[in-house]
Design a protein around this motif. Structure first.
Motif, mmCIF file in Angstrom:
data_model
loop_
_atom_site.group_PDB
_atom_site.id
_atom_site.type_symbol
_atom_site.label_atom_id
_atom_site.label_comp_id
_atom_site.label_asym_id
_atom_site.label_seq_id
_atom_site.Cartn_x
_atom_site.Cartn_y
_atom_site.Cartn_z
ATOM 1 N N ARG A 369 0.837 -1.202 0.000
ATOM 2 C CA ARG A 369 0.000 0.000 0.000
ATOM 3 C C ARG A 369 0.874 1.255 0.000
ATOM 4 O O ARG A 369 0.668 2.175 -0.795
ATOM 5 C CB ARG A 369 -0.920 -0.017 1.220
ATOM 6 N N LEU A 373 0.806 3.441 -3.413
ATOM 7 C CA LEU A 373 0.096 4.721 -3.330
ATOM 8 C C LEU A 373 1.059 5.896 -3.467
ATOM 9 O O LEU A 373 0.718 6.917 -4.075
ATOM 10 C CB LEU A 373 -0.685 4.817 -2.017
ATOM 11 N N SER A 374 2.254 5.774 -2.916
ATOM 12 C CA SER A 374 3.237 6.842 -3.105
ATOM 13 C C SER A 374 3.626 6.948 -4.579
ATOM 14 O O SER A 374 3.896 8.051 -5.087
ATOM 15 C CB SER A 374 4.471 6.603 -2.236
ATOM 16 N N GLU A 377 0.881 8.868 -6.349
ATOM 17 C CA GLU A 377 0.970 10.297 -6.029
ATOM 18 C C GLU A 377 2.048 10.989 -6.856
ATOM 19 O O GLU A 377 1.918 12.180 -7.187
ATOM 20 C CB GLU A 377 1.228 10.478 -4.534
ATOM 21 N N ARG A 385 -3.656 9.936 -1.398
ATOM 22 C CA ARG A 385 -4.126 8.675 -0.814
ATOM 23 C C ARG A 385 -5.389 8.825 0.017
ATOM 24 O O ARG A 385 -6.069 7.834 0.297
ATOM 25 C CB ARG A 385 -3.002 8.034 -0.006
ATOM 26 N N VAL A 388 -8.572 7.270 -1.376
ATOM 27 C CA VAL A 388 -8.738 5.820 -1.457
ATOM 28 C C VAL A 388 -9.709 5.350 -0.373
ATOM 29 O O VAL A 388 -9.467 5.524 0.820
ATOM 30 C CB VAL A 388 -7.382 5.100 -1.306
#
Length: 468
Positions: A369, A373-374, A377, A385, A388
């Motif tokens: 995750r 997610l980073s 971004e 994030r 989400v």
């Protein structure tokens, strides 16, 4: 499952309840064969099985909303997927399909570009005009090749270098090969890229010249409910949580032993599971034959499903050529699927194809995750994030058999040396890439081809007054 099946010398067992196993079970039953379907997982569907996102399963605080049920891994139907569409027609689902024209994105050199039509292709900044021409000619040439077997003896990198040139190869093909295959691309034949190009070209041969992708409302959850009901109406016994431990062939049939300890006897047993599991479950295979099964190399997949409050991009698929991005692609399913089916969210898949022994399988959901997610971004400045609503990771170690050099010559045959035991699985996809349509075609071809004599014999025994 009961030992009473031992007296039914014409009964068959199909091991594996994915699309291939479901198709085999249905076609056998339609021909009058008594069939038992054995699936190790709690539900049928295999790689097409659904799960829930949101609520208690989301990894987020429970919002109180109804969870979204959708496919664990991403699937779409092309207009050219005639085998799959035929099955959907039999299940009375094909007429309900929703179709959408899709767009394709490319993330390269830290920038997102649209590559959805010829004009956008001509404007694509990373390639020179000459490189664009060579890339276009390579794709066109591959779409016209009929004798794909010649490509099996040539590495995909050598073939692409020859036809596209080093500039296109290093800017486009090599990053895409590494994203899709990892370092095993070095052992992959040119038949791999031919199959991929051929499928996408087939989707445009309808005359529309557009990429039209479709889905059944409700996703594969709807498909599998209808498919299971169809099997049951044909008399197929469907057993989930029924992992096969071993099979043993003798004069009176094939004994199947489950991990639970239960045993039953069948006239024929057809494995649709990965090749290595067939070698493990069938100790009667010769040493050389078992080695051929074990030598089939598979790619696995680690894939996150995200429910996002806002769409990320207008593209169904965003291909990635930047090697710092730890993803094969970004798949935004809601550019095909109506968001109303997903509680108003956008559904995004983040897949990464890796060898079955890759360390990625050992990473926790929390680690993935943070990493993924980073990454999003950085790729999409408008994304954060906190958008989400759900994040869940699916893993499968044996997904796609790698089409290595001279693959078809080393592939074990569907008819094993063990009487009554067959191996009909997706490793036998020789003229395409792994997808539901191709696996269904393998089953259809097996029933009318290699399995046909055994089917005829079973029907003779079934309706004969003399014991077989």
């Amino acid at each position: 499952m009961s030992a009473t099946l031992a007296a039914e010398n014409s009964a068959w067992a199909v091991v594996g309840g994915g699309a291939l196993g479901l198709t085999l079970a249905m076609r056998l039953a339609q021909r009058g064969i008594r069939v038992t379907l054995l699936e190790a997982a709690p539900t049928v569907g295999g790689l097409a099985s659904p799960w829930r996102l949101g609520g208690a399963d989301s990894g987020e605080a429970d919002s109180g909303e109804t969870p979204v049920e959708w496919d664990r891994f991403y699937h779409v139907t092309l207009l050219s997927d005639l085998h799959l569409r035929g099955i959907l027609g039999e299940l009375d689902l094909e007429a309900d399909m929703k179709w959408a024209e899709t767009k394709t994105g490319f993330f390269t050199n830290g920038q997102l570009y649209s590559m959805s039509n010829s004009l956008e292709f001509l404007k694509f900044p990373p390639l020179t005009l000459v490189e664009k021409i060579r890339l276009g000619l390579t794709i066109f040439y591959a779409s016209k090749i009929k004798n794909w077997r010649k490509l099996e003896g040539v590495s995909v990198s050598d073939w692409l270098l020859k036809h596209s040139g080093r500039g296109v190869f290093e800017k486009i093909w090599l990053p895409l090969l590494r994203a899709k295959l990892g370092e095993p691309y070095r052992d992959t034949s040119a038949a791999f890229i031919w199959a991929h190009i051929n499928r996408m070209y087939s989707a445009r041969r309808s005359g529309l010249k557009k990429e039209m992708f479709g889905y059944v409302p409700g996703g594969y959850a709807s498909v599998l409910r209808s498919w299971t009901a169809k099997l049951e109406s044909l008399g197929v016994e469907v057993h989930a949580s029924a992992a096969v431990e071993s099979v043993s062939s003798g004069d009176s049939g094939v004994d199947v032993r489950l991990a639970s300890g239960e045993t039953s006897r069948f006239a024929n047993v057809v494995f649709t599971t990965p090749s290595s599991t067939i070698a493990q479950a069938c100790p009667q295979l010769s040493a050389s034959e078992a080695k051929r099964f074990r030598d089939v190399r598979y790619l696995g997949i680690v894939c996150a499903s995200l429910l996002v409050k806002k769409p990320i991009s207008p593209y169904y698929v965003t291909n990635i050529t930047d090697d710092w991005v730890p993803l094969t692609a970004v798949i935004e399913m809601t550019n095909i699927v109506d968001r109303e089916e997903l509680n108003g969210y956008s559904l995004v898949y983040l897949p990464k194809y890796v060898p079955s022994d890759d360390p990625l399988f050992k990473m926790s959901d929390d680690e993935l995750r943070e990493r993924w997610l980073s990454t999003l971004e950085k790729m999409y400045p408008h994304f954060s994030r906190d958008q989400v609503a759900a994040f869940r990771v699916a893993r499968a170690r044996q997904v796609m058999a790698l089409p290595t050099l001279n693959y078809s010559q080393r592939l074990p045959p569907m008819k094993t040396s063990v009487p009554g035991v067959w191996g009909v699985n997706s490793a036998h996809i020789l003229k395409g890439n792994l997808n539901v349509n191709e696996t269904i075609q393998i089953a259809e071809d097996a029933v009318t081809g290699v399995l046909a004599p055994a089917i005829a014999e079973s029907l003779r025994c079934q309706f004969s007054v003399v014991s077989c």
